[in-house]
Scaffold this active site. Structure first.
Site, short mmCIF file in Angstrom:
data_model
loop_
_atom_site.label_atom_id
_atom_site.label_comp_id
_atom_site.label_asym_id
_atom_site.label_seq_id
_atom_site.Cartn_x
_atom_site.Cartn_y
_atom_site.Cartn_z
CE LYS A 1 -151.47 47.02 13.37
NZ LYS A 1 -151.30 46.77 11.91
N GLY B 1 -141.17 44.30 13.57
CA GLY B 1 -141.33 45.12 12.37
C GLY B 1 -140.09 45.95 12.13
CB SER B 2 -139.56 48.92 10.08
OG SER B 2 -140.51 49.78 10.63
CD GLU C 1 -136.61 52.65 9.79
OE1 GLU C 1 -137.22 51.58 9.57
OE2 GLU C 1 -135.37 52.75 9.72
CB VAL C 2 -142.56 51.01 13.33
CG1 VAL C 2 -143.76 50.84 14.25
CG2 VAL C 2 -143.02 51.58 11.99
CD GLU D 1 -137.55 39.80 15.16
OE1 GLU D 1 -136.79 40.54 14.48
OE2 GLU D 1 -138.32 38.97 14.67
CB CYS E 1 -136.43 40.06 10.59
SG CYS E 1 -136.91 38.56 11.41
CD GLU F 1 -134.71 44.62 7.62
OE1 GLU F 1 -135.30 45.60 8.09
OE2 GLU F 1 -134.75 43.49 8.10
P1 NAI Z 1 -143.73 48.35 9.74
O1 NAI Z 1 -142.74 48.31 10.82
O2 NAI Z 1 -144.30 49.66 9.36
O3 NAI Z 1 -144.97 47.40 10.09
C1 NAI Z 1 -144.96 46.41 11.07
C2 NAI Z 1 -146.24 46.49 11.90
O4 NAI Z 1 -146.27 47.70 12.65
C3 NAI Z 1 -147.53 46.52 11.08
O5 NAI Z 1 -148.51 45.78 11.78
C4 NAI Z 1 -147.90 47.99 11.06
O6 NAI Z 1 -149.28 48.23 10.87
C5 NAI Z 1 -147.49 48.41 12.44
N1 NAI Z 1 -147.21 49.84 12.61
C6 NAI Z 1 -146.79 50.72 11.68
N2 NAI Z 1 -146.64 51.95 12.23
C7 NAI Z 1 -146.94 51.82 13.54
C8 NAI Z 1 -146.95 52.71 14.64
N3 NAI Z 1 -146.59 53.98 14.51
N4 NAI Z 1 -147.29 52.25 15.86
C9 NAI Z 1 -147.62 50.96 16.02
N5 NAI Z 1 -147.65 50.07 15.02
C10 NAI Z 1 -147.31 50.49 13.79
O7 NAI Z 1 -143.12 47.66 8.47
P2 NAI Z 1 -143.51 47.94 6.94
O8 NAI Z 1 -143.75 49.38 6.66
O9 NAI Z 1 -144.59 47.03 6.60
O10 NAI Z 1 -142.17 47.53 6.22
C11 NAI Z 1 -141.13 48.49 6.05
C12 NAI Z 1 -139.79 47.87 6.25
O11 NAI Z 1 -139.70 47.39 7.58
C13 NAI Z 1 -139.49 46.68 5.41
O12 NAI Z 1 -139.02 47.03 4.15
C14 NAI Z 1 -138.45 45.99 6.23
O13 NAI Z 1 -137.20 46.57 5.98
C15 NAI Z 1 -138.87 46.26 7.63
N6 NAI Z 1 -139.63 45.16 8.23
C16 NAI Z 1 -138.98 44.34 9.07
C17 NAI Z 1 -139.64 43.26 9.62
C18 NAI Z 1 -138.96 42.33 10.55
O14 NAI Z 1 -139.44 41.23 10.76
N7 NAI Z 1 -137.86 42.70 11.14
C19 NAI Z 1 -141.01 42.94 9.28
C20 NAI Z 1 -141.63 43.92 8.43
C21 NAI Z 1 -140.94 44.96 7.92
#
Ligand code: NAI
Length: 803
Positions: A191, A243-244, A246-247, A265, A299, A396
């Protein structure tokens, strides 16, 4: 249009645009509308969402919003494909992966342009960094598929893997996840992030072209709801997420107790440390790559500059001069340094955080007129005048925002670098090799770059310490995330007797101690109570509750009492373990081996006594064997203390990456009920051997096997606090350990309910958990290499050489 003479005068860059047409034509071929790729076919999406170009806000296409039914169909297709794919010979899998690598290389310009259109990153980066690395990941893992049978003979694929990736490196994150999963024989449901699904859709087409069997790779696009449906799906055996935090936390919560494997990660707030003897111009260029690469949406971005006080002013002046030369603009312009921010929500997040910092007194510096007005852009930003605890220094930002602070001594640099809940990466700049390596060892992060930054390669594992997540991507350490050990025929769980159940606690009353029962006190003076206490910081400690619990034989005869440990005792034990950690972790493997041999020797000296006590406690007929096996296991752990070593990677750069195993830290251990001595030794031995300190909950049913060890530990030079033992209720105390923010990992063997509780409670500081169901896994039969691997985390230290 300036004349050539004027250009010579100003040395200004002219535009050097990369054509968008081939990528737009590809979108047009699809009517700018996409469904999902399931079971080798395109599945029409009932609902779609718009995908934007962040550089000009234009709508590029519409992609499918995956529903739970779409996810279910994809998981079903992956499940169906699994049995054939997992049995496909490694050589054939290697050929598919190699074909994917070749196709990616062949279409790399199309991929790069599409990526820059969709994400807003400069074409220079997508073309020169993302795409070569994507191809490298598939080629590298083709190699692992080829040699899997030889290199990982006892391993099998995990099954159906759900992979959820972010928007900052859409295709690269796909490659990091899909390549190792397919190489090891898993099937995948991917996804991508809702902001950036396009290159994953192009990849699905490539998978079709190379004839990857239907169902091996499935793609469902959509937002967090689609991701959540994938995480919840019972047909998924493992979730890999980037991703984040929180998620990541939410995913840990939802998967708790499900038995699904998990690798996360997550975010970072990585330090960029500059010492006064560094090559300052080199460090400034490094900083540009660290924080302004990919608009800082990385990240592992070096978002916290820590600069030695003596050069702070001069260094920041150079940074500002360089920032003023950075060009922000059209991502398809080859002479652009900084492209667009992926989405308005992200731009708003960056702006809000910076403005809040400014309002609370931070000094914010941005080069004037840096940004185009169309599209979602944010200028390179330097923030000074903030304290280490301020929001901008801790949160972050995920944007082109650098926060600068200063330090005086190397020790202060390390302390400031570690003053974060994250631990993903760090850069260290100094010409002094001793200082560089010493600081690299001191910083708690999965990757440390010396005099370099943001270097990645398929051969070197990437992943975090602490709240940056767990699991690695890349290298051999990344592969093991996608395999499981195949039980050998030697596994004989059923031979080891039934698992004792948790019995209602009986607390000791006056007269219930075996020494008191039915016997008249013949000693002069009052009875000596031999109830063992808890073992904390190398001393016996009375339980805070003031209660003890009765220990009885299988037939119900009371044979002793142990302390009833509670939350406070756990806190004290964790404190003792934390205090002992630094010096135990720094002790040489050779020394740790000596101590473990000594424990084994002292146990051997009392083997008969231990065996008879075990026989009395458990009713086991093979108690002598259990003691013998425990001694042997201690020898094995001692042997590995100086042999479970790292690797030297030689990635395609001038330099090496040292993959150094490091202890995880303070680890809570809940031991199985049965085989109380061997279970204890099998879990504690590997942890201690690798330099961790432990708080152990011994067998709840037969705790005397552990309390009898106190003297053995005392006489074997085990430093105080390295092994702490708290008797009492396994279920309630393991939850306390899992909730404790100063515990870095919990190993748990017990019930399904207990496993769920421990995994769910671990989200506070995102500690690693390793949980087994007693009755399903006999811990004494777990392979040593797997146990040792769980006892360490790998830090990759990148050392460049040459000019
Ligand atoms: P996110 O963590 O919400 O999104 C990452 C992925 O997770 C996306 O594919 C999203 O559709 C999916 N996702 C979201 N909620 C989910 C859930 N409940 N269950 C399963 N999958 C879910 O990141 P977002 O909102 O795009 O960015 C927010 C902040 O997160 C950024 O400002 C940054 O600080 C951080 N981030 C960190 C990343 C990293 O590589 N460490 C990458 C992206 C965001």
């Amino acid at each position: 249009m300036p004349s050539v003479a004027e250009i010579f005068e100003t040395m200004a860059w002219g535009p050097a645009p990369e054509a968008a047409e081939p990528a737009l034509a590809w979108l047009d071929q699809h009517g700018r509308k996409f469904g999902h790729f399931v079971g080798g076919q395109w599945r029409t999406a009932a609902q779609t969402f718009a995908v934007f170009n962040p550089a000009d806000r234009a709508t590029l296409a519409h992609a499918g919003q995956g529903s739970p039914e779409d996810v279910d169909a994809a998981v079903g297709a992956a499940r169906q494909a699994f049995s054939a794919w997992s049995q496909t010979p490694g050589h054939l899998r290697a050929r598919y992966l190699y074909a994917l690598a070749r196709q990616i290389q062949k279409h790399s310009r199309l991929f790069a342009v599409l990526e820059s259109l969709d994400n807003g990153k400069p074409i220079r980066e997508s073309r020169d960094l993302d795409l070569p690395l994507v191809a490298r990941h598939f080629a590298y893992h083709a190699g692992w598929a080829q040699i899997m049978a030889d290199e990982l003979p006892d391993y099998a694929p995990v099954g159906v893997v759900g992979q959820i990736i972010p928007w900052n490196f859409p295709l690269l994150m796909l490659a990091w996840k899909v390549a190792p999963a397919l190489a090891m024989g898993n099937t995948v449901v991917l996804k991508p992030a809702e902001f950036t699904p396009l290159t994953a859709l192009l990849f699905a087409e490539i998978a079709e072209t190379v004839g990857l069997p239907p169902g091996v790779f499935n793609l469902v696009t959509g937002d967090g709801e689609t991701g959540a449906a994938l995480v919840r799906h019972p047909g998924v055996d493992k979730i890999a997420f980037t991703g984040s935090t929180e998620v990541g936390r939410a995913i840990r919560q939802v998967t708790a107790g499900s038995g699904k494997r998990l690798s996360l990660e997550l975010g970072g707030k990585s330090p960029f440390v500059v010492f006064d003897d560094a090559d300052l111009d080199g460090a400034v260029e490094g900083l540009v790559d660290a924080i302004w690469f990919n608009q800082g949406q990385v990240c592992c971005a070096g978002s916290r500059l820590l600069v030695q006080e003596s050069i702070e002013r001069a260094f920041l002046a150079r940074v500002r001069t360089r920032m003023a030369k950075l060009r922000v603009g059209d991502p398809l312009d080859k002479a652009i340094d900084i492209g667009a921010i992926v989405a308005p929500s992200q731009l708003e997040r960056i702006t809000t955080l910076v403005e809040a910092g400014r309002a609370s007194g931070a000094e914010v510096w941005q080069p004037p007129d840096a940004c185009p007005v169309d599209g979602w852009f944010y200028p390179p930003t330097l923030v000074t005048g903030v304290g280490p605890a301020s929001e901008l220094a801790q949160v972050e930002v995920f944007g082109p925002v650098l926060v600068a602070m200063s330090f005086r001594t190397p020790a202060e640099a390390v302390a400031l670098a570690n003053n974060t809940r994250y631990g993903l990466a760090a850069s260290v700049w100094t010409q002094d090799i001793d200082q560089a390596l010493d600081v690299a060892r001191g910083i708690q992060a999965g990757t440390v770059w010396i005099n370099s930054t943001n270097l990645f390669d398929a051969s070197s594992g990437f992943g975090g310490y602490r709240e940056s997540g767990f699991g690695r991507e890349g290298g051999r350490e990344g592969l093991v995330e996608y395999v499981r050990r195949v039980p050998r025929s030697g596994f004989r769980v059923s031979d080891s007797g039934p698992t004792p159940t948790v019995e209602p606690v009986r607390h000791a009353q006056p007269g219930t101690h075996p020494a008191e029962r039915g016997t008249r006190n013949t000693e002069p003076g009052p009875l000596i109570d031999r109830t063992p206490k808890l073992y904390i910081g190398g001393k016996q400690a009375r339980p805070d509750s003031g209660y003890s619990r009765l220990v009885s034989t299988p037939s119900g005869q009371v044979i002793g009492e142990v302390g009833e440990g509670n939350r406070k005792d756990i806190r004290n034990a964790v404190e003792a373990a934390r205090a002992a950690l630094a010096s135990w972790a720094a002790t040489t493997g050779y020394n740790r081996a000596q101590i473990l041999y000594y424990v084994a020797e002292n146990l051997a000296a009392r083997a008969t006594e231990f065996a008879s006590r075990l026989a009395q406690m458990t009713g086991a007929v093979d108690a002598e064997n259990e003691v013998e096996l425990s001694i042997e296991r201690l020898f094995t752990c001692a042997a590995y203390a100086d042999k479970f070593e790292g690797q030297v990677h030689v990635p395609p750069m001038r330099g090496a990456a040292l993959a150094v195993p490091e202890p995880i830290g303070v680890v809570g251990v809940a031991c199985p009920m049965r085989r109380p001595l061997l279970g204890f030794v099998s879990l504690v031995g590997p942890l201690v051997s690798m330099g961790n300190t432990v708080v152990v909950l011994p067998s709840e049913r037969h705790p005397l096997a552990a309390t009898d060890l106190y003297q053995v530990l005392d006489t074997s030079d085990v430093p105080p606090g390295v092994i702490n033992i708290v008797t009492g209720s396994r279920e309630s105390l393991s939850k306390v350990l899992a909730e404790h923010d100063d515990v870095d990992a919990v190993w748990y063997v017990g019930t399904a309910d207990g496993r769920r509780e421990v995994e769910a409670a671990s989200i506070g500081n995102m500690k690693r958990t390793w949980a087994h169901l007693e009755g399903e896994t006999a811990v004494e039969e777990l392979p040593t290499d797997e146990t040792l691997r769980q006892a360490i985390q790998i830090k990759n230290i990148w050392i460049p050489w040459g000019a």
